[in-house]
Scaffold this motif. Structure first.
Motif, PDB file in Angstrom:
ATOM      1  N   ASN A  76      -0.656   3.534  -2.683  1.00 36.30           N
ATOM      2  CA  ASN A  76      -1.336   3.045  -1.477  1.00 36.30           C
ATOM      3  C   ASN A  76      -1.256   1.526  -1.386  1.00 36.30           C
ATOM      4  O   ASN A  76      -1.235   0.837  -2.408  1.00 36.30           O
ATOM      5  CB  ASN A  76      -2.820   3.431  -1.515  1.00 36.30           C
ATOM      6  N   GLY A  78      -0.560  -2.195  -1.455  1.00 39.32           N
ATOM      7  CA  GLY A  78       0.460  -2.946  -2.176  1.00 39.32           C
ATOM      8  C   GLY A  78       1.266  -2.046  -3.103  1.00 39.32           C
ATOM      9  O   GLY A  78       2.465  -2.259  -3.312  1.00 39.32           O
ATOM     10  N   SER A 142      -1.132   3.189  -9.011  1.00 40.16           N
ATOM     11  CA  SER A 142      -2.489   2.925  -8.512  1.00 40.16           C
ATOM     12  C   SER A 142      -3.139   1.851  -9.366  1.00 40.16           C
ATOM     13  O   SER A 142      -3.173   1.981 -10.590  1.00 40.16           O
ATOM     14  CB  SER A 142      -3.316   4.210  -8.573  1.00 40.16           C
ATOM     15  N   THR A 143      -3.673   0.820  -8.734  1.00 40.13           N
ATOM     16  CA  THR A 143      -4.326  -0.225  -9.527  1.00 40.13           C
ATOM     17  C   THR A 143      -5.645   0.266 -10.124  1.00 40.13           C
ATOM     18  O   THR A 143      -6.017  -0.118 -11.218  1.00 40.13           O
ATOM     19  CB  THR A 143      -4.563  -1.490  -8.679  1.00 40.13           C
ATOM     20  N   SER A 147      -7.207   6.967  -6.953  1.00 38.47           N
ATOM     21  CA  SER A 147      -7.046   7.345  -5.539  1.00 38.47           C
ATOM     22  C   SER A 147      -6.835   8.851  -5.369  1.00 38.47           C
ATOM     23  O   SER A 147      -5.968   9.452  -6.015  1.00 38.47           O
ATOM     24  CB  SER A 147      -5.875   6.580  -4.927  1.00 38.47           C
ATOM     25  N   HIS A 193      -3.867  -8.132  -8.396  1.00 37.05           N
ATOM     26  CA  HIS A 193      -2.559  -8.807  -8.298  1.00 37.05           C
ATOM     27  C   HIS A 193      -1.865  -8.895  -9.645  1.00 37.05           C
ATOM     28  O   HIS A 193      -0.655  -8.666  -9.744  1.00 37.05           O
ATOM     29  CB  HIS A 193      -2.751 -10.190  -7.670  1.00 37.05           C
TER      30      HIS A 193
HETATM   31  O1  LIG Z   1      -4.185  -4.931  -3.393  1.00 38.73           O
HETATM   32  C1  LIG Z   1      -3.637  -4.635  -2.381  1.00 38.73           C
HETATM   33  C2  LIG Z   1      -2.387  -5.312  -2.011  1.00 38.73           C
HETATM   34  O2  LIG Z   1      -1.955  -6.189  -3.019  1.00 38.73           O
HETATM   35  C3  LIG Z   1      -4.215  -3.562  -1.531  1.00 38.73           C
HETATM   36  O3  LIG Z   1      -3.392  -3.328  -0.415  1.00 38.73           O
HETATM   37  C4  LIG Z   1      -4.366  -2.260  -2.351  1.00 38.73           C
HETATM   38  O4  LIG Z   1      -3.090  -1.868  -2.732  1.00 38.73           O
HETATM   39  C5  LIG Z   1      -5.084  -1.193  -1.538  1.00 38.73           C
HETATM   40  O5  LIG Z   1      -6.427  -1.588  -1.399  1.00 38.73           O
HETATM   41  C6  LIG Z   1      -5.005   0.209  -2.136  1.00 38.73           C
HETATM   42  O6  LIG Z   1      -5.567   1.144  -1.247  1.00 38.73           O
HETATM   43  C7  LIG Z   1      -5.692   0.332  -3.502  1.00 38.73           C
HETATM   44  O7  LIG Z   1      -5.455   1.648  -4.030  1.00 38.73           O
HETATM   45  P1  LIG Z   1      -5.251   1.901  -5.598  1.00 38.73           P
HETATM   46  O8  LIG Z   1      -4.280   0.880  -6.108  1.00 38.73           O
HETATM   47  O9  LIG Z   1      -6.599   1.746  -6.238  1.00 38.73           O
HETATM   48  O10 LIG Z   1      -4.736   3.317  -5.718  1.00 38.73           O
END
Ligand SMILES: O=C(CO)[C@@H](O)[C@H](O)[C@H](O)[C@H](O)COP(=O)(O)O
Length: 229
Positions: A76, A78, A142-143, A147, A193
């Motif tokens: 999702n 980034g 996924s960060t 998700s 990041h």
């Molecule tokens: O951090 C950024 C871009 O660098 C956001 O767009 C981030 O990717 C979004 O909030 C995502 O929906 C986070 O989802 P996830 O990484 O937790 O699965």
């Protein structure tokens, strides 16, 4: 609060530039240097922790690619663009052997129709159902590691026999403890990041491990990593 102070709050960079351009540039440069140092430290620590499992995952992926596997990547925000970059690296490398790979986040018509018609948590699992064969590979980025749309797709991929790999952050979230993943590479940082920067490195290392294996002669039937000994 005076109008001047209010403007400072809303537009700190513009005011700083007006007031003291040298100080602004010094702060930005110092901040960038500190982030670069943290990114380098985190990437080294991540390779120390995950270097061997990445090599093992690369060997299993190469074995599947030799048998005609396709790779599906997804994430999702980034991480969706990171998923697209990873699929592009595998399918259109500047050097090495190209393999079949797609980002399931890349087709806006498919993603928006699935999100609108059946529910956002199904945007990737429905595509796994439509395209994937048991010999294929799924990589979810996924960060948070939490998700719903990714966890649903990983469960579907596991059910169908795919090799399942997760790139996570923070403490790994649900990905780190789920039985639906064969491998989970968690980047231990609280910064989205910095996590995404290390995910790029893990993706490149995984691709390198796959390429190293594909460059070797194909193993005989008794030498495959998954076969009986
Ligand atoms: O951090 C950024 C871009 O660098 C956001 O767009 C981030 O990717 C979004 O909030 C995502 O929906 C986070 O989802 P996830 O990484 O937790 O699965």
């Amino acid at each position: 609060m005076s109008e001047r102070e209010d403007t400072n709050f809303l537009y700190p960079f513009i005011d700083a530039e007006e007031n003291d351009a040298g100080a602004l540039l010094t702060d930005l440069a110092a901040s960038a240097r500190s982030k670069a140092a943290e990114s380098a430290r985190l990437q080294r620590a991540s390779l120390d922790e995950w270097g061997d499992p990445i090599t093992a995952a690369g060997a299993q992926m190469a074995e599947r690619f030799r048998a005609g596997a396709r790779l599906y990547t997804f994430g999702n925000g980034g991480s969706s663009t990171d998923a697209a970059t990873l699929a592009s690296l595998f399918s259109r490398p500047a050097r090495g052997r190209p393999v079949a790979a797609w980002s399931l986040a890349a087709d806006q018509a498919v993603v928006t129709a699935l999100g609108n018609d059946v529910g956002f948590e199904l945007i990737f699992s429905r595509q796994i159902i439509a395209h994937a064969k048991p010999a294929d590979i799924a990589i979810a980025l996924s960060t948070s590691g939490n998700s719903d749309d990714l966890m649903t797709a990983l469960a579907e991929a596991r059910k169908r026999g795919l090799l399942t790999v997760g790139f996570a952050g923070h403490d790994g979230g649900r990905m780190a403890t789920s039985d639906d993943l064969d491998f989970c590479f968690t980047i231990r940082s609280q910064s989205i990041h910095r996590i995404q920067e290390s995910h790029a490195l893990v993706g490149y290392q995984l691709w390198s491990a796959v390429q190293n294996n594909l460059a070797k002669p194909a193993p005989g039937p008794r030498e495959t990593t998954g076969g009986p000994r």
